[in-house]
Design a protein around this motif. Structure first.
Motif, PDB file in Angstrom:
ATOM      1  N   ALA A   1       1.113  -1.065   0.385  1.00 28.49           N
ATOM      2  CA  ALA A   1      -0.024   0.090  -0.636  1.00 28.49           C
ATOM      3  C   ALA A   1       0.457   1.525  -0.104  1.00 28.49           C
ATOM      4  O   ALA A   1       2.023   1.416   0.454  1.00 28.49           O
ATOM      5  N   ARG A   2       0.445   2.610   0.096  1.00 27.07           N
ATOM      6  CA  ARG A   2       1.284   3.816  -0.550  1.00 27.07           C
ATOM      7  C   ARG A   2       0.445   4.917   0.812  1.00 27.07           C
ATOM      8  O   ARG A   2       0.916   5.371   1.066  1.00 27.07           O
ATOM      9  N   TRP A   3      -1.020   4.324   1.158  1.00 29.86           N
ATOM     10  CA  TRP A   3      -1.679   5.363   2.111  1.00 29.86           C
ATOM     11  C   TRP A   3      -1.155   5.226   3.569  1.00 29.86           C
ATOM     12  O   TRP A   3      -0.733   5.757   3.948  1.00 29.86           O
ATOM     13  N   PRO A   4       0.143   4.251   3.753  1.00 26.77           N
ATOM     14  CA  PRO A   4       0.938   4.979   4.730  1.00 26.77           C
ATOM     15  C   PRO A   4       1.711   5.727   5.027  1.00 26.77           C
ATOM     16  O   PRO A   4       2.073   6.005   5.816  1.00 26.77           O
ATOM     17  N   TRP A   5       2.599   6.464   3.742  1.00 27.20           N
ATOM     18  CA  TRP A   5       3.521   6.787   4.027  1.00 27.20           C
ATOM     19  C   TRP A   5       3.198   8.198   4.079  1.00 27.20           C
ATOM     20  O   TRP A   5       3.816   9.457   4.233  1.00 27.20           O
ATOM     21  N   ARG A   6       1.849   8.439   3.633  1.00 24.99           N
ATOM     22  CA  ARG A   6       1.094   9.684   4.684  1.00 24.99           C
ATOM     23  C   ARG A   6       1.039  10.129   5.824  1.00 24.99           C
ATOM     24  O   ARG A   6       1.030  10.846   6.221  1.00 24.99           O
TER      25      ARG A   6
END
Length: 323
Positions: free
Chosen positions: A24-29
């Motif tokens: 996932a990429r949302w954890p980067w936020r």
């Protein structure tokens, strides 16, 4: 049987959740919140997996895990069949191996850091701000964590590579590692990789947590220095092929984060990144979120923290169910 089924579902769900979260990429936020979710997933997997095995082993007693263990101690396991004995041994083995490997990882890291601090005392020179400088031509910047003896180390090559502003940003990044004790976050995941060295999901999970830790340190550094300074420094570091950090240390840019697509001369003036590039390169992902930050949503953070809390609380409670 309800408790056993729920524990088995949680164990399988944590594996599936780790697979999804690792890509996932949302954890980067919101890296700190995502790290908490990763920790809860790991804890829930261990407790639920051991609980599932215990539930299978204690089926003849039909009294759940807590009651079954009590009755097992009373009759010395005479009611257990072959399958139940195998499940019991597997549960006891996993319950012993996981904390043992964690303790071994702690021992190994502490020993490596003690040796490196002794070496630094001999070959490094101290700066007025407490930073230690190594007379080495390769670029290097890392933190040697500790309760009261954390050290931030840079090389002479780093001093030549970065300007003063970029160096200050890198130092803030390393001090963030020391203040927030990111090394303690990594230890359970690195020890889990020692237990399951051939499982790709475990390796991907460790890589994902390592990246989130670096992003969390980047966010802390942004409080003191402009984001572009750190972004430029990271690209210069990656292009310079930095020296590997010693065992037990946390580096600003690891060997696996070297950003080959960008050169130090052009990157500071042309920071436009494609999604596929940031997905393929951890260093570009870090730089991208520094120069093009995506806002985090309070509702998302609340939901993730709530899920992490439930994952940490529910599996131990299921041990107490009567059946």
């Amino acid at each position: 049987m309800i408790g056993a089924a729920l524990l088995a579902a949680i164990a399988a769900g944590t594996v599936a959740g780790a697979h999804v979260l690792s890509r996932a990429r949302w954890p980067w936020r919101t890296p700190r919140t995502a790290i908490a979710l990763w920790q809860a997933l790991g804890l829930a997997w261990g407790i639920a997996t051991i609980g599932t095995l215990l539930s299978v082993a204690l089926l003849p007693y039909d009294d759940g895990i807590a009651g079954g263990l009590r009755r097992l101690s009373e009759d010395s396991g005479t009611r257990l069949g072959v399958l139940q004995l195998i499940a019991l041994l597997a549960a006891l083995g996993l319950g012993a191996v996981l904390p043992a490997m964690l303790l071994f990882a702690v021992f190994r890291v502490v020993r490596a850091r003690r040796r490196h601090r002794a070496l630094l005392a001999l070959i490094a020179r101290g700066e007025p701000d407490g930073t230690l400088v190594l007379d080495h031509p390769a670029a290097a910047a890392y933190c040697v964590p500790g309760v009261r003896s954390a050290k931030v180390v840079i090389s002479a090559g780093t001093l030549r590579l970065l300007d003063k502003a970029e160096l200050a940003a890198v130092l803030e990044h390393e001090r963030a590692h020391a203040r927030e004790r990111h090394d303690l976050v990594l230890l359970p995941f690195s020890s889990l990789r020692q237990v399951f060295p051939r499982f790709g999901l475990v390796a991907r999970s460790l890589d994902a947590v390592e990246l989130l830790i670096e992003m969390a340190a980047d966010d802390r550094a942004k409080r003191h220095r402009p984001a572009r300074e750190l972004a430029t420094a990271l690209l210069r570091f990656a292009a310079a092929r930095p020296a590997a950090a010693p065992s037990g240390a946390l580096a600003a840019v690891g060997a696996s984060e070297q950003a080959r697509p960008a050169s130090p001369a052009t990157a500071p003036h042309n920071m436009t990144f494609r999604p596929e590039a940031t997905a393929a390169s951890p260093i570009l992902a870090r730089v991208s979120r520094l120069v093009q930050p995506a806002p985090s949503r309070p509702a998302t953070r609340f939901a993730v923290l709530a899920a992490a809390s439930l994952l940490a609380i529910i599996p131990p409670l299921l041990y107490a169910l009567p059946r």
